[in-house]
Design a protein around this motif. Structure first.
Motif, PDB file in Angstrom:
ATOM      1  N   MET A   1      44.483  30.511  38.896  1.00  0.00           N
ATOM      2  CA  MET A   1      43.161  30.858  39.399  1.00  0.00           C
ATOM      3  C   MET A   1      42.136  30.649  38.286  1.00  0.00           C
ATOM      4  N   GLN A   2      41.079  29.987  38.614  1.00  0.00           N
ATOM      5  CA  GLN A   2      39.970  29.755  37.681  1.00  0.00           C
ATOM      6  C   GLN A   2      38.971  30.898  37.783  1.00  0.00           C
ATOM      7  N   PRO A   3      38.260  31.188  36.670  1.00  0.00           N
ATOM      8  CA  PRO A   3      37.204  32.194  36.777  1.00  0.00           C
ATOM      9  C   PRO A   3      36.094  31.685  37.690  1.00  0.00           C
ATOM     10  N   LEU A   4      35.504  32.585  38.423  1.00  0.00           N
ATOM     11  CA  LEU A   4      34.445  32.226  39.359  1.00  0.00           C
ATOM     12  C   LEU A   4      33.090  32.603  38.785  1.00  0.00           C
ATOM     13  N   PRO A   5      32.030  31.908  39.190  1.00  0.00           N
ATOM     14  CA  PRO A   5      30.693  32.395  38.841  1.00  0.00           C
ATOM     15  C   PRO A   5      30.476  33.729  39.561  1.00  0.00           C
ATOM     16  N   GLU A 120      35.280  44.137  38.508  1.00  0.00           N
ATOM     17  CA  GLU A 120      35.520  43.976  39.952  1.00  0.00           C
ATOM     18  C   GLU A 120      36.389  42.759  40.211  1.00  0.00           C
ATOM     19  N   PHE A 121      36.113  41.666  39.512  1.00  0.00           N
ATOM     20  CA  PHE A 121      36.909  40.438  39.625  1.00  0.00           C
ATOM     21  C   PHE A 121      38.353  40.703  39.171  1.00  0.00           C
ATOM     22  N   CYS A 122      38.504  41.411  38.051  1.00  0.00           N
ATOM     23  CA  CYS A 122      39.841  41.684  37.509  1.00  0.00           C
ATOM     24  C   CYS A 122      40.680  42.536  38.455  1.00  0.00           C
ATOM     25  N   PHE A 123      40.090  43.613  38.948  1.00  0.00           N
ATOM     26  CA  PHE A 123      40.845  44.518  39.820  1.00  0.00           C
ATOM     27  C   PHE A 123      40.960  43.984  41.243  1.00  0.00           C
ATOM     28  N   GLY A 124      40.013  43.134  41.636  1.00  0.00           N
ATOM     29  CA  GLY A 124      40.041  42.557  42.974  1.00  0.00           C
ATOM     30  C   GLY A 124      40.813  41.246  43.007  1.00  0.00           C
ATOM     31  N   SER A 125      40.177  40.169  42.631  1.00  0.00           N
ATOM     32  CA  SER A 125      40.776  38.833  42.739  1.00  0.00           C
ATOM     33  C   SER A 125      42.049  38.670  41.910  1.00  0.00           C
ATOM     34  N   LEU A 126      42.043  39.177  40.668  1.00  0.00           N
ATOM     35  CA  LEU A 126      43.224  39.031  39.811  1.00  0.00           C
ATOM     36  C   LEU A 126      44.297  40.080  40.099  1.00  0.00           C
ATOM     37  N   LYS A 127      43.926  41.125  40.834  1.00  0.00           N
ATOM     38  CA  LYS A 127      44.853  42.194  41.199  1.00  0.00           C
ATOM     39  C   LYS A 127      45.494  42.864  39.984  1.00  0.00           C
TER      40      LYS A 127
END
Length: 190
Positions: A1-5, A120-127
């Motif tokens: 997974m790539q980091p998102l803007p 939010e990205f870490c806990f959400g998308s990256l789980k």
């Protein structure tokens, strides 16, 4: 997974690092070199366009492998700081976070807002389940950001970091998914 803007609620644009940012990064480092040399000497080394470009090439490569994600923070089109997620451990669902903000942008809630959005990205998308933050015990501003975002002080590593040839104590903070979710029920004040 790539980091998102990403975009923070306060309007900070959180953009994955790109080689095109080299000149702006070198300029930001140059204007903050004295502060960066105290707490982030590795970042202070990015004062030239060449070294900034080398760093950004490595960062883009590491992101493509999912090892490290790094974003630049922009306010009104101006680069003002950075947030990085490193030591991503997908099996134990944890990582470390670090950040810096230019002194001319400090005190405006930019770091807190951007780091919260990256969390939010870490806990959400990256789980992820756990994010660790370490900073020199004397780095009061960084400690305040951690505490404002709900990180818990878990201990101090005595002489845990060598900064400019001097061993300094390092505070360790941790934030769990459940802590982050609970903090979202209460307004954060930047």
């Amino acid at each position: 997974m790539q980091p998102l803007p990403l975009k923070s609620p306060s309007g900070v644009s959180i953009i994955p690092v790109a080689v095109e940012h080299a000149t702006a990064l070198a300029s930001l480092v140059q204007s903050n070199i004295e502060h960066l040399q105290v707490y982030l000497p590795a970042v202070a080394d990015l004062y030239s366009v060449e070294t900034a470009l080398e760093h950004l090439c490595r960062a883009v490569e590491c992101a493509s492998k999912g090892e490290t994600f790094e974003w630049h923070l922009f306010v009104e089109g101006v680069l003002c700081g950075s947030v990085r997620i490193k030591d991503i451990d997908r099996s134990d669902r944890k990582a470390k976070i670090g950040y810096f903000i230019g002194h001319q942008f400090a005190g405006r809630g930019i770091a807190s807002s951007a780091v919260s959005t990256v969390l939010e990205f870490c806990f959400g998308s990256l789980k992820l389940n756990r994010i660790e933050l370490r900073c020199a015990s004397e780095n009061v501003r960084s400690r305040r950001v951690a505490e404002r975002l709900g990180f818990l002080h878990e201990g101090t590593l005595r002489q845990g970091e060598c900064l400019n040839g001097v061993f300094v104590d390092q505070n360790i903070y941790g934030l769990l998914t459940k802590d982050f979710e609970a903090s979202r029920h209460y307004p954060m004040f930047w």
